[in-house]
Each structure stands twice: as structure tokens, then as C-alpha cells.
Motif scaffolding. Structure first.
Motif, mmCIF file in Angstrom:
data_model
loop_
_atom_site.group_PDB
_atom_site.id
_atom_site.type_symbol
_atom_site.label_atom_id
_atom_site.label_comp_id
_atom_site.label_asym_id
_atom_site.label_seq_id
_atom_site.Cartn_x
_atom_site.Cartn_y
_atom_site.Cartn_z
ATOM 1 N N LEU A 8 -13.493 -18.980 -13.416
ATOM 2 C CA LEU A 8 -12.656 -18.196 -14.328
ATOM 3 C C LEU A 8 -13.430 -17.023 -14.923
ATOM 4 C CD1 LEU A 8 -10.689 -21.016 -16.152
ATOM 5 C CD2 LEU A 8 -9.774 -19.300 -14.560
ATOM 6 N N SER A 9 -14.687 -17.243 -15.205
ATOM 7 C CA SER A 9 -15.525 -16.159 -15.716
ATOM 8 C C SER A 9 -15.663 -15.046 -14.685
ATOM 9 C CB SER A 9 -16.899 -16.702 -16.108
ATOM 10 O OG SER A 9 -17.707 -15.683 -16.624
ATOM 11 N N SER A 10 -15.827 -15.425 -13.437
ATOM 12 C CA SER A 10 -15.918 -14.449 -12.358
ATOM 13 C C SER A 10 -14.609 -13.671 -12.210
ATOM 14 C CB SER A 10 -16.272 -15.159 -11.053
ATOM 15 O OG SER A 10 -16.273 -14.253 -9.973
ATOM 16 N N VAL A 11 -13.495 -14.387 -12.287
ATOM 17 C CA VAL A 11 -12.182 -13.731 -12.205
ATOM 18 C C VAL A 11 -12.022 -12.744 -13.358
ATOM 19 C CG1 VAL A 11 -9.692 -14.123 -12.433
ATOM 20 C CG2 VAL A 11 -11.055 -15.570 -10.929
ATOM 21 N N SER A 12 -12.434 -13.144 -14.554
ATOM 22 C CA SER A 12 -12.336 -12.271 -15.716
ATOM 23 C C SER A 12 -13.151 -10.991 -15.524
ATOM 24 C CB SER A 12 -12.811 -13.020 -16.964
ATOM 25 O OG SER A 12 -12.708 -12.205 -18.096
ATOM 26 N N THR A 13 -14.348 -11.147 -15.005
ATOM 27 C CA THR A 13 -15.191 -9.982 -14.739
ATOM 28 C C THR A 13 -14.543 -9.063 -13.709
ATOM 29 O OG1 THR A 13 -17.196 -11.212 -15.278
ATOM 30 C CG2 THR A 13 -17.472 -9.245 -13.922
ATOM 31 N N LEU A 15 -11.319 -8.780 -13.034
ATOM 32 C CA LEU A 15 -10.167 -8.124 -13.653
ATOM 33 C C LEU A 15 -10.611 -6.984 -14.573
ATOM 34 C CD1 LEU A 15 -7.837 -11.121 -14.541
ATOM 35 C CD2 LEU A 15 -7.441 -9.343 -12.825
ATOM 36 N N ASP A 16 -11.689 -7.198 -15.288
ATOM 37 C CA ASP A 16 -12.214 -6.157 -16.172
ATOM 38 C C ASP A 16 -12.642 -4.935 -15.358
ATOM 39 O OD1 ASP A 16 -12.701 -5.427 -18.861
ATOM 40 O OD2 ASP A 16 -14.838 -5.812 -18.600
ATOM 41 N N ASP A 17 -13.304 -5.171 -14.237
ATOM 42 C CA ASP A 17 -13.715 -4.073 -13.355
ATOM 43 C C ASP A 17 -12.494 -3.340 -12.788
ATOM 44 O OD1 ASP A 17 -16.384 -4.697 -13.768
ATOM 45 O OD2 ASP A 17 -16.594 -5.781 -11.871
ATOM 46 N N LEU A 18 -11.494 -4.093 -12.350
ATOM 47 C CA LEU A 18 -10.271 -3.483 -11.822
ATOM 48 C C LEU A 18 -9.570 -2.650 -12.887
ATOM 49 C CD1 LEU A 18 -8.744 -6.381 -9.716
ATOM 50 C CD2 LEU A 18 -9.597 -4.201 -8.856
ATOM 51 N N SER A 19 -9.541 -3.170 -14.084
ATOM 52 C CA SER A 19 -8.902 -2.448 -15.181
ATOM 53 C C SER A 19 -9.577 -1.097 -15.405
ATOM 54 C CB SER A 19 -8.965 -3.292 -16.454
ATOM 55 O OG SER A 19 -8.423 -2.597 -17.532
ATOM 56 N N ALA A 20 -10.890 -1.092 -15.396
ATOM 57 C CA ALA A 20 -11.632 0.159 -15.592
ATOM 58 C C ALA A 20 -11.357 1.139 -14.449
ATOM 59 C CB ALA A 20 -13.128 -0.125 -15.705
ATOM 60 N N ARG A 21 -11.283 0.636 -13.239
ATOM 61 C CA ARG A 21 -11.002 1.505 -12.077
ATOM 62 C C ARG A 21 -9.603 2.108 -12.168
ATOM 63 N NH1 ARG A 21 -12.448 -2.013 -6.965
ATOM 64 N NH2 ARG A 21 -11.735 -0.139 -5.881
ATOM 65 N N LEU A 48 -3.685 -5.619 -17.139
ATOM 66 C CA LEU A 48 -4.963 -6.208 -16.730
ATOM 67 C C LEU A 48 -5.813 -6.550 -17.946
ATOM 68 C CD1 LEU A 48 -5.792 -3.961 -13.653
ATOM 69 C CD2 LEU A 48 -5.274 -6.412 -13.604
ATOM 70 N N ARG A 49 -5.834 -5.666 -18.946
ATOM 71 C CA ARG A 49 -6.595 -5.938 -20.175
ATOM 72 C C ARG A 49 -6.049 -7.174 -20.887
ATOM 73 N NH1 ARG A 49 -11.300 -3.329 -19.845
ATOM 74 N NH2 ARG A 49 -11.016 -1.131 -19.406
ATOM 75 N N MET A 50 -4.722 -7.307 -20.911
ATOM 76 C CA MET A 50 -4.118 -8.489 -21.525
ATOM 77 C C MET A 50 -4.526 -9.750 -20.768
ATOM 78 S SD MET A 50 -0.339 -7.198 -22.893
ATOM 79 C CE MET A 50 0.442 -8.005 -21.580
ATOM 80 N N ALA A 51 -4.591 -9.661 -19.446
ATOM 81 C CA ALA A 51 -5.016 -10.807 -18.647
ATOM 82 C C ALA A 51 -6.460 -11.177 -18.953
ATOM 83 C CB ALA A 51 -4.843 -10.512 -17.157
ATOM 84 N N VAL A 52 -7.315 -10.181 -19.116
ATOM 85 C CA VAL A 52 -8.716 -10.440 -19.452
ATOM 86 C C VAL A 52 -8.806 -11.147 -20.806
ATOM 87 C CG1 VAL A 52 -10.913 -9.329 -20.066
ATOM 88 C CG2 VAL A 52 -9.651 -8.571 -18.047
ATOM 89 N N ARG A 53 -8.035 -10.674 -21.779
ATOM 90 C CA ARG A 53 -8.050 -11.307 -23.106
ATOM 91 C C ARG A 53 -7.550 -12.752 -23.028
ATOM 92 N NH1 ARG A 53 -6.387 -6.127 -24.751
ATOM 93 N NH2 ARG A 53 -4.202 -6.761 -24.832
ATOM 94 N N ARG A 54 -6.497 -12.976 -22.257
ATOM 95 C CA ARG A 54 -5.955 -14.333 -22.127
ATOM 96 C C ARG A 54 -6.958 -15.260 -21.456
ATOM 97 N NH1 ARG A 54 -0.838 -16.508 -23.248
ATOM 98 N NH2 ARG A 54 -1.146 -18.720 -22.946
ATOM 99 N N LEU A 55 -7.629 -14.771 -20.420
ATOM 100 C CA LEU A 55 -8.666 -15.582 -19.772
ATOM 101 C C LEU A 55 -9.812 -15.895 -20.722
ATOM 102 C CD1 LEU A 55 -8.977 -14.228 -16.121
ATOM 103 C CD2 LEU A 55 -8.431 -16.551 -16.831
ATOM 104 N N ALA A 56 -10.145 -14.943 -21.572
ATOM 105 C CA ALA A 56 -11.199 -15.179 -22.574
ATOM 106 C C ALA A 56 -10.786 -16.317 -23.505
ATOM 107 C CB ALA A 56 -11.485 -13.904 -23.356
ATOM 108 N N GLN A 57 -9.514 -16.361 -23.874
ATOM 109 C CA GLN A 57 -9.019 -17.453 -24.715
ATOM 110 C C GLN A 57 -9.156 -18.792 -23.987
ATOM 111 O OE1 GLN A 57 -5.002 -16.302 -25.539
ATOM 112 N NE2 GLN A 57 -5.559 -14.896 -27.187
#
Length: 63
Positions: A8-13, A15-21, A48-57
Motif C-alpha cells: 500500500l505504501s508503494s501504491v501511495s508513492t 499515485l503521488d508521482d502520477l498526480s505530480a505528472r 489522485l491526491r484524494m486517493a493518496v490521502r485516503r491511502l495514508a489514512q
């Protein structure tokens, strides 16, 4: 580290990279006056940012 947490941490990372792109691409379109396309990409970026935040939760709850 728990294998699920690591995955999940890898997926979050990722998604964060995709969001920036996507954000960079949207900015490029906006500079070229393709505002409708840029707006669509900014919406994707927000999702994508919302997904990253949800995964962080979720990751916090796994602790």
C-alpha cells in the motif's frame, strides 16, 4: 514491515508521482491555452491526491 502495508505504501508513492505528472501536464496545456483539457486534468489530479490521502489514512490504521 507488514507485506500489505509495504504494498500500500508503494501504491501511495506511485499515485503521488502520477498526480505530480498529471499536474505538470495540466499546467503545460494551460500555458498553451487549452483550458478545457487542463481543467479536466486538474480534476484527475485532485482525485489522485484524494486517493493518496485516503491511502495514508488506511496506512495509519494499519499501525
Amino acid at each position: 514491515m507488514d507485506p500489505d502495508r509495504a504494498e500500500l505504501s508503494s501504491v501511495s508513492t506511485s499515485l503521488d508521482d502520477l498526480s505530480a505528472r498529471v499536474e505538470r501536464l495540466a499546467g503545460s496545456l494551460q500555458r498553451r491555452r487549452q483550458d478545457a483539457l487542463a481543467a479536466d486534468l486538474y480534476e484527475v489530479e485532485r482525485a489522485l491526491r484524494m486517493a493518496v490521502r485516503r491511502l495514508a489514512q488506511v496506512l495509519r490504521r494499519l499501525d
